[in-house]
Design a protein around this motif. Structure first.
Motif, PDB file in Angstrom:
ATOM      1  N   GLU A  33       0.834  -1.193   0.000  1.00  9.31           N
ATOM      2  CA  GLU A  33       0.000   0.000   0.000  1.00  9.31           C
ATOM      3  C   GLU A  33       0.875   1.253   0.000  1.00  9.31           C
ATOM      4  N   ILE A  34       0.568   2.162  -0.901  1.00  9.54           N
ATOM      5  CA  ILE A  34       1.285   3.435  -0.938  1.00  9.54           C
ATOM      6  C   ILE A  34       0.278   4.569  -1.099  1.00  9.54           C
ATOM      7  N   ALA A  35       0.592   5.707  -0.501  1.00  9.95           N
ATOM      8  CA  ALA A  35      -0.289   6.865  -0.583  1.00  9.95           C
ATOM      9  C   ALA A  35      -0.326   7.398  -2.012  1.00  9.95           C
ATOM     10  N   THR A  36      -1.412   8.059  -2.342  1.00  7.28           N
ATOM     11  CA  THR A  36      -1.620   8.556  -3.700  1.00  7.28           C
ATOM     12  C   THR A  36      -0.469   9.431  -4.179  1.00  7.28           C
ATOM     13  N   GLU A  37       0.079  10.260  -3.287  1.00  8.36           N
ATOM     14  CA  GLU A  37       1.131  11.189  -3.713  1.00  8.36           C
ATOM     15  C   GLU A  37       2.425  10.490  -4.130  1.00  8.36           C
ATOM     16  N   HIS A  38       2.529   9.193  -3.858  1.00  7.40           N
ATOM     17  CA  HIS A  38       3.737   8.447  -4.219  1.00  7.40           C
ATOM     18  C   HIS A  38       3.549   7.582  -5.466  1.00  7.40           C
TER      19      HIS A  38
END
Length: 400
Positions: free
Chosen positions: A218-223
């Motif tokens: 899982e990675i945040a949208t900004e990444h």
């Protein structure tokens, strides 16, 4: 049931109509509707990074002297470089593409978190070359990019006025206005060389990939923004930003090239190099270890090997520049920083297990930064990638 030709044709029509309706109501991962062709372009079979492996390496890259094949030279000579902003948040690691950059600039973006600007020209001519995660512009990186004679500048937004909705007043310090500066340069306009997703750039040049670090991670949208360099160069060609300038001269003729060849520095032993950008931000502590077998430095950050996601290998370079610059900030509520990269100052240069003190000078926004020894002789870089870390004046660099 017996499948007659009429039934088979009917089923086929039903299938395609259903698929069309499904596509019409389900948005792509980029947040908007795009053509199916645009989504699948980046998934095509490619020759990959190994496509030029068997060709002799006889052609020197004009940016750093590293040797490449004639096929790669043919490609880069028809283009101009892409300068891409790549983030370094610990949750976005490892990055894609840094290993194929000819030159990398590194400085704090905000809150002690560093950011990279990779110069992609000679080493990124493979058709699978991509960079990630692409992030926002900062004014001091723009000031450096301006010395590359109107390159393709790839990013996602950037420091700007950020006007308050109620008062209409800017919430950012004017020194942080990167997007406004891109307008002044003439890059940020419809069909311009400013490749920004909040401008007029989208799929297939850049798109979000929520699984860029692997399925289940899982990675945040900004990444998640990935830049696809082959498509970026195609778009640049459509917009008229190829190797030729409006006056008919080549892009390369307008760039002051650094010297490259056999490095003749005689300095202090520098097999190990270590420095911080900000104190007590150990995740961004950088240390380099010299490998005499390949004559390059291996990069570590946060006490672990700095890998490139695309190669799964540790990043290595033969040239390291530490450039000391005046630091200002945080300037505003957005924690914007400012580094004075137009002017002159001091630094360090490391190559071949040796280190020397240097000076740097950049006389104007579009002028090339020149690095010299203390006697004023311009540095000759060893052939290969050049990594430039911009540190606040007064920071210590430990080497032995």
């Amino acid at each position: 049931m017996k499948f007659t030709p009429k039934i088979i044709i009917s089923l086929a029509i039903t299938f395609f109509v259903s698929a069309s309706l499904a596509y019409a109501i389900v948005p792509s991962t980029s947040g908007g509707l795009v053509s199916p062709r645009a989504e699948t372009l980046t998934e095509k079979k490619t020759a990959g990074f190994g496509q030029f492996t068997d060709e002799p390496k006889t052609e020197a890259c004009p940016l750093n002297g590293k040797l490449y094949s004639k096929s790669e030279k043919t490609l880069w000579e028809a283009r101009r470089p892409i300068l891409a902003m790549i983030e370094n948040d610990i949750h976005a690691r490892p990055q894609s593409g840094l290993a194929s950059a000819d030159i990398v600039y590194e400085a704090v973006a905000e809150g002690g978190i560093t950011r990279f600007m990779g110069v992609f020209y000679c080493g990124a001519q493979a058709d699978t070359a991509k960079v990630a995660p692409v992030r926002s512009a900062r004014i001091y990186f723009v000031n450096i990019a301006a010395e590359y004679n109107n390159p393709i500048y790839m990013h996602v937004g950037g420091g700007n006025c950020s006007a308050d909705a109620a008062s209409g007043q800017c919430t950012s310090n004017k020194k942080a206005f990167a997007l406004e500066e891109l307008v002044k340069l003439g890059w940020r306009k419809a069909g311009g060389n400013d490749f920004d997703t909040i401008g007029d750039i989208g799929i297939p040049v850049m798109k979000r990939d929520y699984q860029r670090l692997g399925a289940g991670v899982e990675i945040a949208t900004e990444h998640t923004y990935v830049g696809y360099l082959s498509y970026a160069w195609r778009e640049a060609e459509k917009r008229g930003f190829n190797n030729l300038m409006p006056n008919g001269k080549t892009w390369l003729s307008g760039v002051k090239l650094w010297k490259s060849g056999t490095s003749d520095i005689v300095g202090q032993p520098a097999q190990n190099i270590k420095y911080d950008f900000w104190a007590n931000y150990q995740d961004f502590t950088v240390d380099w270890k010299y490998d005499p077998t390949i004559k390059e430095y291996q990069r570590n950050q946060g006490s672990v090997a700095h890998l490139d996601l695309e190669t799964s290998k540790q990043i290595t370079v033969p040239n390291i520049v530490v450039q000391f610059a005046k630091e200002e900030g945080p300037l505003d509520e957005h924690k914007h920083m400012f580094y004075t990269v137009i002017g002159e100052g001091t630094g360090m240069y490391f190559s071949g297990g040796q280190g020397i003190q240097i000076k740097w000078k950049k006389t104007a926004q579009t002028a090339r930064t020149i690095y010299t020894d203390l006697n004023g002789k311009e540095i000759t870089f060893s052939p290969g990638a050049i990594w430039i870390s911009i540190l606040p004046i007064g920071n210590k660099v430990v080497y032995n």
